[in-house]
Design an enzyme around this catalytic site. Structure first.
Site, PDB file in Angstrom:
ATOM      1  N   THR A  99       0.837  -1.196   0.000  1.00 39.27           N
ATOM      2  CA  THR A  99       0.000   0.000   0.000  1.00 39.27           C
ATOM      3  C   THR A  99       0.876   1.251   0.000  1.00 39.27           C
ATOM      4  O   THR A  99       0.574   2.249  -0.640  1.00 39.27           O
ATOM      5  CB  THR A  99      -0.873   0.049   1.279  1.00 39.27           C
ATOM      6  N   TYR A 130       1.283  -0.576  -4.880  1.00 36.48           N
ATOM      7  CA  TYR A 130      -0.146  -0.644  -5.201  1.00 36.48           C
ATOM      8  C   TYR A 130      -0.517   0.248  -6.402  1.00 36.48           C
ATOM      9  O   TYR A 130      -1.399  -0.079  -7.171  1.00 36.48           O
ATOM     10  CB  TYR A 130      -0.964  -0.162  -3.990  1.00 36.48           C
ATOM     11  N   ARG A 163      -8.065   0.748  -1.403  1.00 35.78           N
ATOM     12  CA  ARG A 163      -6.724   1.320  -1.237  1.00 35.78           C
ATOM     13  C   ARG A 163      -5.957   1.398  -2.560  1.00 35.78           C
ATOM     14  O   ARG A 163      -4.815   1.826  -2.589  1.00 35.78           O
ATOM     15  CB  ARG A 163      -5.916   0.482  -0.247  1.00 35.78           C
ATOM     16  N   HIS A 224      -4.330 -13.273  -3.088  1.00 39.66           N
ATOM     17  CA  HIS A 224      -5.422 -13.101  -2.101  1.00 39.66           C
ATOM     18  C   HIS A 224      -6.755 -13.623  -2.674  1.00 39.66           C
ATOM     19  O   HIS A 224      -7.815 -13.111  -2.337  1.00 39.66           O
ATOM     20  CB  HIS A 224      -5.619 -11.634  -1.665  1.00 39.66           C
ATOM     21  N   ARG A 227      -9.686 -14.508  -0.265  1.00 37.97           N
ATOM     22  CA  ARG A 227      -9.969 -13.513   0.769  1.00 37.97           C
ATOM     23  C   ARG A 227     -11.420 -13.521   1.255  1.00 37.97           C
ATOM     24  O   ARG A 227     -11.700 -13.105   2.383  1.00 37.97           O
ATOM     25  CB  ARG A 227      -9.571 -12.118   0.318  1.00 37.97           C
ATOM     26  N   ASP A 285       2.433 -13.594   2.132  1.00 35.97           N
ATOM     27  CA  ASP A 285       2.163 -12.199   2.520  1.00 35.97           C
ATOM     28  C   ASP A 285       2.890 -11.849   3.823  1.00 35.97           C
ATOM     29  O   ASP A 285       2.431 -11.009   4.590  1.00 35.97           O
ATOM     30  CB  ASP A 285       0.654 -11.949   2.665  1.00 35.97           C
TER      31      ASP A 285
END
Ligand code: ZN
Length: 393
Positions: A99, A130, A163, A224, A227, A285
């Site tokens: 991020t 990102y 984000r 992900h 998720r 991660d």
């Protein structure tokens, strides 16, 4: 030289009892029985009777310089240490920013990858963060791929997430085209590692990009994908259409209660619907921030993703989801090696990298780790530490 005696070899497919000889950073012989003969004094013999030998693990997505920061500067997570990886059996990593592509820089990421390489691992980096356009080192994706040895692709680019920089289809097309051409010219994978958020439709957008550009779906590695339940439903269709499926292994109980699918369950379900194991991978991660809420939903702290969640997920796949060991093992060895085009990694063979992990069969606990021909961990204990770690030789 290192001689591993009478190990059950997983390549990652089972190969039976073998002796494995390592010289320098390569495996140089695999036979039923190897007699070191006159070389015995210069060979480090590791007795592998009753143990399993598997390829060193490959982690395609971890924040080696630290990540997080979404709760303010005090929530920036710490960088990873060498033994966080070696004690987890991880010998190859691809580090990413996240991020925060502002206080975290490509220079910092490349320096950390160089440090881990100096300390004995194989470390690569995704260029970018990102945001789109991505924050590269040279100013160009193609030139980062061409001139920076550790850079093997672009990522983690955020999509379908609040984000993200809200990239358009056109922006993703341009980015994928740069990654593809840069990868071709540099002889590298040039894959785009996508951070897939909670908003539905992200994977369909990648399929649209591929249909409209002729770029193959394999150019993208969206992570992900476990998720939540609706993203996982989309992911299964994506996997059946030929895309890579990558599941994140680091989690906290609160995320599972909120609907995240544990990586081992996601693997079992994807196999059940017919996605081939050759397109299924796990990544940790590690060092990403994991918010920790109390029963009232108040943020009470932050956990940090862990590299050892990879092996923990293999254990769970075998013990809880009934996936055969040699199948589950492919998610952290041969599949990531194939998708990253790392031809000497992810398998055990003559002429291939001496990245090896010896496991206790009953518990899958790690006994020994060898990275690039160097013993990093023996009898479950690190014998080589990072520069600032205490077990330094
Ligand atoms: Zn992410």
């Amino acid at each position: 030289m290192i001689l591993l005696r009478q190990v059950q070899l997983y390549n990652p497919l089972p190969q039976g009892l073998q002796d494995v000889l390592v010289a320098g950073d390569q495996v140089v012989a695999i036979q039923d029985k190897i007699d070191p003969g006159s070389l015995l004094n210069s060979v480090h013999v590791i007795h592998g009777e009753g143990r399993w030998l598997v390829p060193g693990f490959i982690d395609t997505h971890l924040h080696i310089t630290g990540g997080g920061g979404e709760g303010g500067p005090q929530t920036r997570t710490p960088e990873i240490m060498l033994t966080d990886l070696t004690t987890a059996g991880v010998t190859t990593v691809v580090g990413c920013l996240g991020t925060d592509g502002f206080t975290r820089t490509m220079g910092n990421l490349l320096a950390k990858a160089a440090a881990l390489t100096q300390e004995g691992l194989t470390a690569y980096a995704w260029t970018g963060s990102y945001q789109v356009p991505p924050r590269t080192f040279t100013g160009s994706i193609e030139e980062d791929l061409l001139y920076l040895t550790p850079v093997i692709g672009v990522g983690e680019i955020a999509m379908a997430d609040h984000r993200s920089s809200q990239p358009t289809v056109e922006e993703i097309k341009k980015l994928a085209a740069s990654a593809r051409v840069g990868g071709m010219l540099a002889g590298k994978a040039g894959v785009v590692n996508i951070h897939l958020g909670d908003i539905p439709g992200g994977l369909a957008l990648l399929q649209q990009v591929c249909q409209e550009t002729g770029i193959p779906l394999s150019q993208f590695l969206p992570t992900h994908q476990n998720r939540n339940t609706y993203i996982f439903e989309e992911a299964m269709a994506y996997g059946l259409a030929g895309g890579w499926m990558d599941f994140t292994t680091s989690t906290v109980p609160q995320s599972i209660e909120a609907g995240e699918i544990p990586a081992h369950q996601a693997l079992a379900k994807a196999l059940e619907v017919g996605v081939p194991i050759e397109r299924l991978s796990f990544s940790s991660d590690a060092q990403g921030s994991l918010p920790n809420f109390d029963e009232k939903g108040q943020l009470v702290g932050l956990d940090v993703g862990k590299a050892d969640s990879l092996l923990e997920s293999i254990r769970s796949a075998v013990n809880l989801s009934g996936v055969p060991f040699h199948v589950a093992l492919q998610t952290i060895t041969s599949t990531p090696a194939r998708l990253l085009k790392l031809t000497s990694k992810g398998s055990i063979g003559v002429g291939l990298a001496a990245d090896l992990v010896m496991l206790q069969p009953e518990t899958l606990d790690i006994d020994t780790v060898i990275s690039r021909g160097q013993v990093m961990l023996e009898n479950g204990t690190p014998i080589i530490g990072g520069t600032f770690e205490e077990c330094k030789k």
